[in-house]
Write a protein that holds these residues in place. Structure first.
Motif, short mmCIF file in Angstrom:
data_model
loop_
_atom_site.label_atom_id
_atom_site.label_comp_id
_atom_site.label_asym_id
_atom_site.label_seq_id
_atom_site.Cartn_x
_atom_site.Cartn_y
_atom_site.Cartn_z
N ALA A 65 0.83 -1.21 0.00
CA ALA A 65 0.00 0.00 0.00
C ALA A 65 0.87 1.26 0.00
CB ALA A 65 -0.94 0.00 1.20
N ILE A 66 1.97 1.25 0.73
CA ILE A 66 2.89 2.40 0.76
C ILE A 66 3.58 2.54 -0.59
CG2 ILE A 66 4.99 3.35 1.80
CD1 ILE A 66 4.08 1.96 4.42
N GLU A 67 3.93 1.42 -1.20
CA GLU A 67 4.60 1.48 -2.50
C GLU A 67 3.64 1.96 -3.59
OE1 GLU A 67 6.87 -2.14 -3.05
OE2 GLU A 67 8.02 -1.72 -1.23
N ILE A 68 2.37 1.57 -3.50
CA ILE A 68 1.35 2.10 -4.41
C ILE A 68 1.23 3.60 -4.22
CG2 ILE A 68 -1.15 2.17 -4.86
CD1 ILE A 68 -1.14 -0.90 -4.25
N GLU A 69 1.17 4.03 -2.95
CA GLU A 69 1.08 5.45 -2.64
C GLU A 69 2.29 6.21 -3.20
OE1 GLU A 69 0.99 8.36 1.31
OE2 GLU A 69 0.88 6.19 1.57
N SER A 70 3.48 5.60 -3.13
CA SER A 70 4.69 6.25 -3.65
C SER A 70 4.61 6.46 -5.15
CB SER A 70 5.93 5.43 -3.30
OG SER A 70 6.15 5.40 -1.91
N ILE A 71 4.17 5.45 -5.88
CA ILE A 71 4.05 5.58 -7.34
C ILE A 71 3.00 6.63 -7.69
CG2 ILE A 71 3.30 4.39 -9.44
CD1 ILE A 71 6.14 3.65 -8.73
N LYS A 72 1.89 6.64 -6.98
CA LYS A 72 0.85 7.64 -7.23
C LYS A 72 1.38 9.05 -6.94
CE LYS A 72 -3.21 4.70 -6.69
NZ LYS A 72 -3.92 5.02 -7.93
N ALA A 73 2.18 9.20 -5.88
CA ALA A 73 2.76 10.50 -5.54
C ALA A 73 3.78 10.94 -6.61
CB ALA A 73 3.42 10.45 -4.16
N LEU A 74 4.56 9.99 -7.12
CA LEU A 74 5.50 10.31 -8.19
C LEU A 74 4.76 10.78 -9.44
CD1 LEU A 74 7.98 7.35 -7.66
CD2 LEU A 74 8.56 9.79 -7.42
N ARG A 75 3.66 10.11 -9.78
CA ARG A 75 2.87 10.52 -10.95
C ARG A 75 2.31 11.92 -10.73
NH1 ARG A 75 3.98 9.82 -14.66
NH2 ARG A 75 3.47 7.73 -15.27
N ALA A 76 1.78 12.19 -9.53
CA ALA A 76 1.22 13.51 -9.23
C ALA A 76 2.30 14.60 -9.33
CB ALA A 76 0.58 13.51 -7.85
N GLU A 77 3.49 14.30 -8.88
CA GLU A 77 4.59 15.29 -8.89
C GLU A 77 5.16 15.52 -10.28
OE1 GLU A 77 7.50 17.95 -7.37
OE2 GLU A 77 5.73 17.13 -6.39
N PHE A 78 5.39 14.46 -11.05
CA PHE A 78 6.12 14.59 -12.30
C PHE A 78 5.27 14.48 -13.56
CE2 PHE A 78 9.18 13.16 -9.11
CZ PHE A 78 10.08 14.21 -9.18
N GLY A 79 4.03 14.03 -13.43
CA GLY A 79 3.13 13.98 -14.56
C GLY A 79 3.37 12.79 -15.47
N PRO A 80 2.51 12.66 -16.50
CA PRO A 80 2.56 11.48 -17.37
C PRO A 80 3.71 11.45 -18.36
CG PRO A 80 0.84 12.99 -18.08
CD PRO A 80 1.39 13.54 -16.79
N SER A 81 4.49 12.52 -18.48
CA SER A 81 5.60 12.50 -19.43
C SER A 81 6.82 11.76 -18.87
CB SER A 81 5.99 13.92 -19.84
OG SER A 81 6.50 14.63 -18.72
N TYR A 82 6.79 11.39 -17.59
CA TYR A 82 7.86 10.61 -16.97
C TYR A 82 7.36 9.17 -16.81
CZ TYR A 82 10.73 14.63 -15.71
OH TYR A 82 11.54 15.74 -15.74
N PRO A 83 7.82 8.22 -17.64
CA PRO A 83 7.41 6.83 -17.46
C PRO A 83 7.82 6.33 -16.07
CG PRO A 83 8.51 7.11 -19.57
CD PRO A 83 8.71 8.38 -18.79
N LEU A 84 6.92 5.61 -15.42
CA LEU A 84 7.17 5.06 -14.09
C LEU A 84 7.25 3.54 -14.14
CD1 LEU A 84 4.61 7.14 -11.98
CD2 LEU A 84 7.06 7.56 -12.27
N ARG A 85 8.15 2.99 -13.35
CA ARG A 85 8.30 1.54 -13.22
C ARG A 85 8.42 1.22 -11.73
NH1 ARG A 85 11.87 3.39 -17.20
NH2 ARG A 85 11.16 2.77 -19.25
#
Length: 164
Positions: A65-85
């Protein structure tokens, strides 16, 4: 042949503290990273310092759950132009892998993916958590192709190891 290779900011959850010994001793430039907020801070620092345009989180460390929250926070901060893995190094069960894939469907789109979420389980585990399984459309990748002798393809006319 490619004329450019993109590199990812490679994020790790970690306790604070420096590294190295003797002449190699150094300060901890990123500090403790054990929350979504700290993960975003670590990534922002890496992007500012090195200019990364992709982000990879080494997961399988904290509660999913914390790792999901981290990825969601990264998306919110950097937007969709930064691919996330996110790569939990086969630390999750098949059920957790499917759950995380579903929860991060949007965040792991646009060139992102879930990498090696669960063990191969003799070749079946990763497939069970794949995007094709149970309506999960999250992309999946692997760089852990061999996890036991049963995963090694034997040459023709040769015996194959059967147990892990």
């Amino acid at each position: 042949m490619r004329d450019r290779v993109s590199f990812s900011a490679y994020l790790f959850y970690k306790h604070g503290g420096g590294g190295g010994v003797g002449d190699d001793a150094r300060e901890d430039e990123y500090g403790e990273v054990l929350s979504a907020e700290a993960c975003v801070r670590e990534c922002r620092q890496m992007i500012q310092q090195y200019g990364f345009h992709e982000i990879k989180l080494k997961g399988g460390v904290l509660d999913p759950a914390i790792e999901i929250e981290s990825i969601k926070a990264l998306r919110a901060e950097f937007g969709p132009s930064y691919p996330l893995r996110i790569d939990p190094n086969c630390a999750w069960s098949v059920d957790t892998s499917v759950e995380v894939g579903r929860a991060l469907k949007e965040e792991l789109s646009n060139g992102g993916y879930l990498e090696d979420p669960c063990a191969h389980a003799g070749g079946d585990g990763r497939g069970a958590a794949s995007p094709a399984g149970e309506g999960n459309t999250t992309g999946q990748g692997s760089n852990v192709a061999v996890t036991c002798f049963a995963d090694v393809r034997a040459p023709r006319n040769s015996m194959r190891y059967r147990s892990c």
